[in-house]
Motif scaffolding. Sequence first.
Motif, PDB file in Angstrom:
ATOM      1  N   GLN A  11       9.752  -5.910  -8.216  1.00  0.00           N
ATOM      2  CA  GLN A  11       9.195  -7.261  -8.123  1.00  0.00           C
ATOM      3  C   GLN A  11       7.853  -7.258  -7.398  1.00  0.00           C
ATOM      4  N   ARG A  12       7.750  -6.459  -6.335  1.00  0.00           N
ATOM      5  CA  ARG A  12       6.495  -6.377  -5.592  1.00  0.00           C
ATOM      6  C   ARG A  12       5.413  -5.706  -6.443  1.00  0.00           C
ATOM      7  N   ALA A  13       5.810  -4.676  -7.188  1.00  0.00           N
ATOM      8  CA  ALA A  13       4.853  -3.990  -8.049  1.00  0.00           C
ATOM      9  C   ALA A  13       4.297  -4.937  -9.107  1.00  0.00           C
ATOM     10  N   GLN A  14       5.175  -5.802  -9.640  1.00  0.00           N
ATOM     11  CA  GLN A  14       4.736  -6.761 -10.649  1.00  0.00           C
ATOM     12  C   GLN A  14       3.878  -7.864 -10.030  1.00  0.00           C
ATOM     13  N   ARG A  15       4.326  -8.386  -8.890  1.00  0.00           N
ATOM     14  CA  ARG A  15       3.625  -9.494  -8.248  1.00  0.00           C
ATOM     15  C   ARG A  15       2.235  -9.091  -7.759  1.00  0.00           C
ATOM     16  N   ASP A  16       2.125  -7.876  -7.180  1.00  0.00           N
ATOM     17  CA  ASP A  16       0.861  -7.431  -6.592  1.00  0.00           C
ATOM     18  C   ASP A  16      -0.001  -6.612  -7.550  1.00  0.00           C
ATOM     19  N   GLY A  17       0.472  -6.448  -8.779  1.00  0.00           N
ATOM     20  CA  GLY A  17      -0.314  -5.708  -9.757  1.00  0.00           C
ATOM     21  C   GLY A  17      -0.374  -4.212  -9.505  1.00  0.00           C
ATOM     22  N   LEU A  18       0.659  -3.670  -8.839  1.00  0.00           N
ATOM     23  CA  LEU A  18       0.633  -2.242  -8.504  1.00  0.00           C
ATOM     24  C   LEU A  18       0.690  -1.358  -9.743  1.00  0.00           C
ATOM     25  N   ASP A  19       1.510  -1.756 -10.724  1.00  0.00           N
ATOM     26  CA  ASP A  19       1.592  -0.970 -11.957  1.00  0.00           C
ATOM     27  C   ASP A  19       0.252  -0.992 -12.710  1.00  0.00           C
ATOM     28  N   VAL A  20      -0.441  -2.115 -12.631  1.00  0.00           N
ATOM     29  CA  VAL A  20      -1.764  -2.215 -13.265  1.00  0.00           C
ATOM     30  C   VAL A  20      -2.751  -1.285 -12.570  1.00  0.00           C
ATOM     31  N   LEU A  47       0.836  -1.207   0.000  1.00  0.00           N
ATOM     32  CA  LEU A  47       0.000   0.000   0.000  1.00  0.00           C
ATOM     33  C   LEU A  47       0.869   1.255   0.000  1.00  0.00           C
ATOM     34  N   ARG A  48       1.935   1.236   0.784  1.00  0.00           N
ATOM     35  CA  ARG A  48       2.834   2.397   0.812  1.00  0.00           C
ATOM     36  C   ARG A  48       3.500   2.591  -0.545  1.00  0.00           C
ATOM     37  N   ILE A  49       3.929   1.497  -1.144  1.00  0.00           N
ATOM     38  CA  ILE A  49       4.558   1.587  -2.461  1.00  0.00           C
ATOM     39  C   ILE A  49       3.555   2.100  -3.490  1.00  0.00           C
ATOM     40  N   LEU A  50       2.326   1.598  -3.428  1.00  0.00           N
ATOM     41  CA  LEU A  50       1.291   2.069  -4.337  1.00  0.00           C
ATOM     42  C   LEU A  50       1.043   3.563  -4.155  1.00  0.00           C
ATOM     43  N   GLY A  51       1.008   4.002  -2.905  1.00  0.00           N
ATOM     44  CA  GLY A  51       0.821   5.434  -2.654  1.00  0.00           C
ATOM     45  C   GLY A  51       1.927   6.261  -3.278  1.00  0.00           C
ATOM     46  N   GLY A  52       3.153   5.769  -3.184  1.00  0.00           N
ATOM     47  CA  GLY A  52       4.270   6.476  -3.798  1.00  0.00           C
ATOM     48  C   GLY A  52       4.173   6.506  -5.311  1.00  0.00           C
ATOM     49  N   LEU A  53       3.807   5.382  -5.905  1.00  0.00           N
ATOM     50  CA  LEU A  53       3.653   5.323  -7.360  1.00  0.00           C
ATOM     51  C   LEU A  53       2.539   6.245  -7.830  1.00  0.00           C
ATOM     52  N   MET A  54       1.422   6.280  -7.094  1.00  0.00           N
ATOM     53  CA  MET A  54       0.308   7.156  -7.456  1.00  0.00           C
ATOM     54  C   MET A  54       0.696   8.622  -7.345  1.00  0.00           C
ATOM     55  N   MET A  72      -6.590   5.830 -16.114  1.00  0.00           N
ATOM     56  CA  MET A  72      -7.707   5.755 -17.067  1.00  0.00           C
ATOM     57  C   MET A  72      -9.010   6.206 -16.403  1.00  0.00           C
ATOM     58  N   ILE A  73      -9.213   5.781 -15.167  1.00  0.00           N
ATOM     59  CA  ILE A  73     -10.421   6.189 -14.443  1.00  0.00           C
ATOM     60  C   ILE A  73     -10.449   7.712 -14.285  1.00  0.00           C
ATOM     61  N   ARG A  74      -9.297   8.318 -14.079  1.00  0.00           N
ATOM     62  CA  ARG A  74      -9.241   9.775 -13.906  1.00  0.00           C
ATOM     63  C   ARG A  74      -9.732  10.515 -15.149  1.00  0.00           C
TER      64      ARG A  74
END
Length: 205
Positions: free
Chosen positions: A184-193, A156-163, A200-202
């Motif tokens: 690796q975590r971004a790929q495994r957990d689908g964070l980039d997706v 979640l923290r990594i996702l927040g940073g990417l966002m 796209m939603i934005r």
Amino acid sequence: MIGDLVGSRKSTDRRGLQQRLNTALARSAADHPVADPLVITAGDEFQGSFPTVGEALHASFLLWLDLAPDGDVRFGVGWGTAQVLDAETGTQDGPAWWQARAAINTAEARAEHPGTRHARFCYRSGPEGEGPSEPAVDAALLCRDQLVGSLAARSLRILGGLMAGRSKTEIARDEGISTSAVSQRAQRDGLDVIVAASAMIREIV
């Protein structure tokens, strides 16, 4: 958009959670275009309006990430017009608010079922179906909720940073891990997706 803190009355630090919400709302107001600023209306509920459905959903998702994992929020976004009932207090009414209320009630009802327990966001088009397609937007939100709801705290923290547009190298430095581990975590957990889907939603108008 209507937001509501989930289970805040059971929090061991409700005052701290409220302060975090106030800070997150102020940060959101500074970072996102609004038609009406986000304000706390009663208890744990807050609301505001945005120029597009996409901007409302984007701002609400960043708010959710800002408070997670310690704070949990559900959101309802409704499309429609609004009328000012009291200029001094800013009280409004109209289809936009009726639909936002219906949306947040739906999100709450979904979260009570095991299969959709991660539901936190919902969208409702206008009373006559006006605005962006309700089934398409709601389907995207439901799928994103499932992905995000399954993430561990570090993800979640990594996702927040990417966002927020931070690089994986910067995020890795803050997390005390390698850039490769973040990737690796971004790929495994689908964070980039999730980031791509959120962009796209934005764009929804």
